[in-house]
Design a protein around this motif. Structure first.
Motif, PDB file in Angstrom:
ATOM      1  N   TYR A 162       0.850  -1.193   0.000  1.00  0.00           N
ATOM      2  CA  TYR A 162       0.000   0.000   0.000  1.00  0.00           C
ATOM      3  C   TYR A 162       0.881   1.237   0.000  1.00  0.00           C
ATOM      4  O   TYR A 162       1.888   1.300   0.716  1.00  0.00           O
ATOM      5  CB  TYR A 162      -0.894  -0.010   1.239  1.00  0.00           C
ATOM      6  CG  TYR A 162      -1.746   1.214   1.425  1.00  0.00           C
ATOM      7  CD1 TYR A 162      -2.980   1.313   0.798  1.00  0.00           C
ATOM      8  CD2 TYR A 162      -1.327   2.271   2.227  1.00  0.00           C
ATOM      9  CE1 TYR A 162      -3.778   2.434   0.970  1.00  0.00           C
ATOM     10  CE2 TYR A 162      -2.118   3.392   2.402  1.00  0.00           C
ATOM     11  CZ  TYR A 162      -3.341   3.472   1.767  1.00  0.00           C
ATOM     12  OH  TYR A 162      -4.116   4.570   1.941  1.00  0.00           O
ATOM     13  N   LYS A 163       0.492   2.211  -0.791  1.00  0.00           N
ATOM     14  CA  LYS A 163       1.213   3.478  -0.825  1.00  0.00           C
ATOM     15  C   LYS A 163       0.193   4.600  -1.036  1.00  0.00           C
ATOM     16  O   LYS A 163      -0.697   4.489  -1.873  1.00  0.00           O
ATOM     17  CB  LYS A 163       2.228   3.479  -1.967  1.00  0.00           C
ATOM     18  CG  LYS A 163       2.971   4.780  -2.127  1.00  0.00           C
ATOM     19  CD  LYS A 163       3.913   4.704  -3.327  1.00  0.00           C
ATOM     20  CE  LYS A 163       4.599   6.036  -3.539  1.00  0.00           C
ATOM     21  NZ  LYS A 163       5.453   5.994  -4.745  1.00  0.00           N
ATOM     22  N   SER A 164       0.335   5.656  -0.256  1.00  0.00           N
ATOM     23  CA  SER A 164      -0.482   6.841  -0.492  1.00  0.00           C
ATOM     24  C   SER A 164       0.452   8.038  -0.611  1.00  0.00           C
ATOM     25  O   SER A 164       1.487   8.101   0.058  1.00  0.00           O
ATOM     26  CB  SER A 164      -1.501   7.054   0.631  1.00  0.00           C
ATOM     27  OG  SER A 164      -0.855   7.259   1.861  1.00  0.00           O
ATOM     28  N   LYS A 165       0.091   8.947  -1.479  1.00  0.00           N
ATOM     29  CA  LYS A 165       0.940  10.097  -1.757  1.00  0.00           C
ATOM     30  C   LYS A 165       0.075  11.338  -1.914  1.00  0.00           C
ATOM     31  O   LYS A 165      -0.895  11.338  -2.676  1.00  0.00           O
ATOM     32  CB  LYS A 165       1.728   9.849  -3.040  1.00  0.00           C
ATOM     33  CG  LYS A 165       2.620  10.993  -3.457  1.00  0.00           C
ATOM     34  CD  LYS A 165       3.338  10.659  -4.755  1.00  0.00           C
ATOM     35  CE  LYS A 165       4.181  11.821  -5.208  1.00  0.00           C
ATOM     36  NZ  LYS A 165       4.818  11.540  -6.508  1.00  0.00           N
ATOM     37  N   LEU A 166       0.433  12.384  -1.175  1.00  0.00           N
ATOM     38  CA  LEU A 166      -0.264  13.653  -1.324  1.00  0.00           C
ATOM     39  C   LEU A 166       0.193  14.301  -2.622  1.00  0.00           C
ATOM     40  O   LEU A 166       1.378  14.295  -2.954  1.00  0.00           O
ATOM     41  CB  LEU A 166       0.030  14.574  -0.147  1.00  0.00           C
ATOM     42  CG  LEU A 166      -0.404  14.050   1.222  1.00  0.00           C
ATOM     43  CD1 LEU A 166      -0.001  15.027   2.307  1.00  0.00           C
ATOM     44  CD2 LEU A 166      -1.893  13.791   1.255  1.00  0.00           C
ATOM     45  N   ILE A 167      -0.756  14.888  -3.355  1.00  0.00           N
ATOM     46  CA  ILE A 167      -0.460  15.547  -4.622  1.00  0.00           C
ATOM     47  C   ILE A 167      -0.723  17.042  -4.459  1.00  0.00           C
ATOM     48  O   ILE A 167      -1.821  17.452  -4.066  1.00  0.00           O
ATOM     49  CB  ILE A 167      -1.335  14.993  -5.768  1.00  0.00           C
ATOM     50  CG1 ILE A 167      -1.227  13.471  -5.853  1.00  0.00           C
ATOM     51  CG2 ILE A 167      -0.980  15.662  -7.093  1.00  0.00           C
ATOM     52  CD1 ILE A 167       0.134  12.937  -6.207  1.00  0.00           C
ATOM     53  N   TYR A 168       0.297  17.823  -4.756  1.00  0.00           N
ATOM     54  CA  TYR A 168       0.200  19.280  -4.704  1.00  0.00           C
ATOM     55  C   TYR A 168       0.303  19.835  -6.120  1.00  0.00           C
ATOM     56  O   TYR A 168       1.058  19.297  -6.942  1.00  0.00           O
ATOM     57  CB  TYR A 168       1.327  19.868  -3.847  1.00  0.00           C
ATOM     58  CG  TYR A 168       1.220  19.499  -2.382  1.00  0.00           C
ATOM     59  CD1 TYR A 168       0.558  20.341  -1.495  1.00  0.00           C
ATOM     60  CD2 TYR A 168       1.757  18.320  -1.895  1.00  0.00           C
ATOM     61  CE1 TYR A 168       0.444  20.016  -0.149  1.00  0.00           C
ATOM     62  CE2 TYR A 168       1.652  17.985  -0.555  1.00  0.00           C
ATOM     63  CZ  TYR A 168       0.996  18.832   0.310  1.00  0.00           C
ATOM     64  OH  TYR A 168       0.884  18.506   1.637  1.00  0.00           O
ATOM     65  N   LYS A 169      -0.443  20.904  -6.395  1.00  0.00           N
ATOM     66  CA  LYS A 169      -0.376  21.518  -7.720  1.00  0.00           C
ATOM     67  C   LYS A 169       0.939  22.272  -7.888  1.00  0.00           C
ATOM     68  O   LYS A 169       1.568  22.210  -8.940  1.00  0.00           O
ATOM     69  CB  LYS A 169      -1.565  22.458  -7.922  1.00  0.00           C
ATOM     70  CG  LYS A 169      -1.675  23.004  -9.314  1.00  0.00           C
ATOM     71  CD  LYS A 169      -2.947  23.804  -9.494  1.00  0.00           C
ATOM     72  CE  LYS A 169      -3.057  24.322 -10.910  1.00  0.00           C
ATOM     73  NZ  LYS A 169      -4.284  25.106 -11.086  1.00  0.00           N
TER      74      LYS A 169
END
Length: 93
Positions: free
Chosen positions: A39-46
């Motif tokens: 499992y991997k989660s990643k925050l995405i910023y513009k």
């Protein structure tokens, strides 16, 4: 820890059935059934200066490869405006 709307996270208003908790609950059931997952989660910023992410990417694969998930969940919500750079949230009327 990050600022995330209830719509994006838990489907509080019953308007987003594919919220983060939808996918996490699915993965929890797979683990309860004895399967292992990566499992991997990643925050995405513009932009690099944003204080609030525009969304989160969730990736998961079961060791036996029967399950594979790669989704982007936008950090939005009906009825509000988010200034991701300044970190301001405004309720729309």
């Amino acid at each position: 820890m990050f600022v995330q709307t209830a719509w994006s996270n838990i489907n509080l208003q019953r308007l987003n059935y594919y919220s983060q908790s939808y996918f996490e609950n699915m993965l929890e059931e797979i683990i309860k059934n004895g399967k292992n997952i990566l499992y991997k989660s990643k925050l995405i910023y513009k932009t690099k200066i944003d204080k609030i992410p525009i969304g989160i990417q969730i990736q998961a694969i079961s060791i036996d490869e029967e399950l594979s998930i790669n989704v982007f969940i936008p950090n939005v919500s009906p009825g509000i405006s988010i200034d991701y750079t300044e970190g301001k949230i405004t309720r729309l009327e």
